[in-house]
Design an enzyme around this catalytic site. Structure first.
Site, short mmCIF file in Angstrom:
data_model
loop_
_atom_site.label_atom_id
_atom_site.label_comp_id
_atom_site.label_asym_id
_atom_site.label_seq_id
_atom_site.Cartn_x
_atom_site.Cartn_y
_atom_site.Cartn_z
CB CYS A 148 -0.92 -0.01 1.23
SG CYS A 148 -2.04 1.40 1.24
CB CYS A 202 -1.53 3.85 8.18
SG CYS A 202 -2.55 4.50 6.83
CB CYS A 258 -0.94 -0.20 8.23
SG CYS A 258 -1.75 -1.41 7.16
CB CYS A 307 -15.85 -6.97 6.42
SG CYS A 307 -15.02 -5.39 6.33
CB CYS A 314 -18.77 -4.70 5.25
SG CYS A 314 -17.76 -3.34 5.89
CB CYS A 320 -18.42 0.36 9.07
SG CYS A 320 -17.30 -0.51 10.19
NE ARG A 331 -17.63 -5.42 13.52
CZ ARG A 331 -17.89 -4.56 12.54
NH1 ARG A 331 -16.96 -3.78 12.07
NH2 ARG A 331 -19.09 -4.51 12.01
N1 SAM Z 1 -6.59 0.59 2.96
C1 SAM Z 1 -7.89 0.92 3.41
C2 SAM Z 1 -7.87 2.09 4.37
O1 SAM Z 1 -6.98 2.21 5.18
O2 SAM Z 1 -8.77 2.90 4.30
C3 SAM Z 1 -8.63 -0.24 4.03
C4 SAM Z 1 -7.89 -1.29 4.83
S1 SAM Z 1 -7.16 -0.76 6.38
C5 SAM Z 1 -6.14 -2.11 6.78
C6 SAM Z 1 -8.53 -0.76 7.49
C7 SAM Z 1 -8.30 -0.36 8.92
O3 SAM Z 1 -7.64 -1.41 9.62
C8 SAM Z 1 -7.45 0.85 9.22
O4 SAM Z 1 -8.14 2.05 9.06
C9 SAM Z 1 -7.10 0.64 10.67
O5 SAM Z 1 -8.04 1.27 11.49
C10 SAM Z 1 -7.17 -0.89 10.84
N2 SAM Z 1 -5.83 -1.45 11.13
C11 SAM Z 1 -4.82 -1.62 10.25
N3 SAM Z 1 -3.72 -2.12 10.86
C12 SAM Z 1 -4.04 -2.25 12.17
C13 SAM Z 1 -3.31 -2.70 13.30
N4 SAM Z 1 -2.03 -3.07 13.22
N5 SAM Z 1 -3.95 -2.73 14.49
C14 SAM Z 1 -5.24 -2.34 14.58
N6 SAM Z 1 -5.97 -1.89 13.54
C15 SAM Z 1 -5.38 -1.84 12.34
C1 DTB Z 2 -11.38 -2.32 11.23
O1 DTB Z 2 -11.71 -1.33 11.92
N1 DTB Z 2 -10.55 -3.28 11.62
C2 DTB Z 2 -10.35 -4.26 10.58
C3 DTB Z 2 -11.33 -3.78 9.49
N2 DTB Z 2 -11.82 -2.55 10.00
C4 DTB Z 2 -10.94 -3.72 8.10
C5 DTB Z 2 -8.94 -4.46 10.18
C6 DTB Z 2 -8.02 -4.81 11.31
C7 DTB Z 2 -6.66 -5.07 10.74
C8 DTB Z 2 -5.68 -5.53 11.76
C9 DTB Z 2 -4.33 -5.74 11.20
C10 DTB Z 2 -4.26 -6.79 10.13
O2 DTB Z 2 -4.78 -7.92 10.32
O3 DTB Z 2 -3.63 -6.53 9.09
FE1 SF4 Z 3 -2.80 1.25 3.37
FE2 SF4 Z 3 -2.77 0.06 5.73
FE3 SF4 Z 3 -3.12 2.68 5.60
FE4 SF4 Z 3 -5.08 1.02 4.72
S1 SF4 Z 3 -4.34 1.24 6.81
S2 SF4 Z 3 -4.29 2.87 3.72
S3 SF4 Z 3 -3.83 -0.67 3.93
S4 SF4 Z 3 -1.27 1.56 4.97
#
Ligand code: SAM
Ligand code: DTB
Ligand code: SF4
Length: 348
Positions: free
Chosen positions: A55, A59, A62, A99, A130, A190, A262
């Site tokens: 990506c 973030c 992430c 989702c 979702c 959501c 959630r």
């Molecule tokens: N890329 C898209 C975005 O960020 O809008 C969708 C997927 S992203 C992985 C969805 C959400 O997962 C993020 O907004 C974040 O709140 C959550 N998330 C990602 N990594 C995480 C982590 N290590 N621990 C907890 N929540 C996480």
């Molecule tokens: C949300 O609030 N939590 C989910 C979903 N929306 C997409 C994602 C959590 C991701 C946790 C880290 C991972 O498994 O990569």
């Molecule tokens: Fe990309 Fe992860 Fe940020 Fe979603 S949360 S925009 S997958 S870096």
């Protein structure tokens, strides 16, 4: 009851809720919860990572950001057929909502036919749908809504004040704009955030203030506990006091009493007592299945055992026959356009 759904929370009021003695806060949250929901019912969603890794966003939490070396293999967009197989398995194991998440900044034009086919296919299986694909403009939101997408997940993640410490590649306003486009399209919203990223209590209050003062509350509010992943900037973040996590759930319940709150990422690191306390604080939805997007989640049968021990029942989803018929028509159109027997069969 509608006068209990407020959109004019002040910062002092939000802070004051966080400052309540723990038992008083729990009592308030439980009382609110029981006025809007059956306290023994929990909604069950299963996640599927339809496009993993690489990506472009930064973030800090992430594992899927291309900027950090987390050892994650990048994958292409999954085939529609494979997504539908996973959705069938999720339904068979008890989920009512599926989702689908993609590691994108936002979907590209070429991706839209595939993701809309996924929506129609999952919907035709009798599951709620979702997606979380990053930022959406108005036209993209409308296209997803027209394909039958029930919910769009897009988190604010944290308070406006702390946000810049976590993400620099998109602004808080970008996120609010996407949520506005989702709402405008008729889909359900959501949106929630992550706690345990080094923010303070004022930031947790600030996040909930943003969500609760929207003209319409998000129908679904995920409260994620940071999953610390090696290689990300937040890998060595200090643990959040578990009671502060529970407090966040309780305050979300009080400020958005009719929304599903959630208990999201981070359950793998929580013991059963802590999860039970989160349900008592008003959480009434979970991510279910062995994997979140890329990190582990508790095993499905362990969750079912916990539900049984706590007397929790799954919240049923009533399939709307018109929606299913619409999804089947769309699938048939996709099948015809692609001359693809698989879709044709799936549409029947
Ligand atoms: N890329 C898209 C975005 O960020 O809008 C969708 C997927 S992203 C992985 C969805 C959400 O997962 C993020 O907004 C974040 O709140 C959550 N998330 C990602 N990594 C995480 C982590 N290590 N621990 C907890 N929540 C996480
Ligand atoms: C949300 O609030 N939590 C989910 C979903 N929306 C997409 C994602 C959590 C991701 C946790 C880290 C991972 O498994 O990569
Ligand atoms: Fe990309 Fe992860 Fe940020 Fe979603 S949360 S925009 S997958 S870096």
């Amino acid at each position: 009851m509608s006068d209990m759904i407020r959109h004019n929370w002040t910062r002092d009021q939000a802070n004051a809720l966080f400052q309540l003695p723990f038992s008083d806060l729990m009592f308030k949250a439980q009382t609110m919860h029981r006025q809007f929901f059956d306290p023994n019912q929990v909604q069950i969603s299963t996640l599927c990572s339809i496009k993993t890794g690489a990506c472009p966003e930064d973030c800090a939490y992430c594992p899927q950001s291309a900027r950090y070396d987390t050892g994650l293999e990048r994958e292409k967009l999954m085939k529609v057929e494979s997504v539908l197989e996973e959705a069938k398995a999720a339904k068979a194991s008890g989920a009512t909502r599926f989702c689908m998440g993609a590691a994108w900044r936002s979907p590209k034009k070429k991706d839209m036919p595939y993701v809309t086919a996924m929506v129609a296919g999952v919907k035709s299986l009798g599951l709620e749908t979702c997606m979380t694909l990053g930022m959406l403009d108005q036209a993209q939101a409308q296209e997803l809504s027209d394909a039958g997408l029930d919910y769009y997940n897009h988190n604010l993640d944290t308070s406006p004040e702390y946000y810049g410490d976590i993400i620099t590649t998109r602004t808080y306003q970008d996120r609010l704009d996407t949520l506005g486009n989702v709402r405008e399209s008729g889909m359900k919203v959501c949106s929630g955030g992550i706690v345990g990223m080094g923010e303070d209590e004022g930031d947790r209050a600030g996040l909930l203030l943003q969500l609760a003062n929207m003209p319409q509350h998000p129908e679904s509010v995920p409260v994620n506990m940071l999953v610390k992943v090696e290689g990300t900037p937040l890998a060595d973040q200090a643990d959040l006091d578990p009671f502060d996590f529970i407090r966040t759930v309780a305050v979300a319940r009080i400020m958005m009493p009719a929304s599903h709150v959630r208990l999201s990422a981070g359950r793998e690191e929580m013991n059963e007592q802590m999860q039970a306390m989160a349900f008592m604080a008003g959480a009434n939805s979970i991510f279910y299945g062995e994997k979140l997007l890329t990190t582990p989640n508790p095993e499905a049968n362990k969750d079912m055992q916990l539900f049984k021990r706590l007397g929790i029942r799954r919240e049923e989803y009533e399939v709307n026959e018109d929606d299913t018929a619409h999804a089947e028509t769309l699938m048939a159109a996709v099948a015809e356009a692609r001359n693809d027997q698989f879709f044709y069969n799936a549409a029947k």
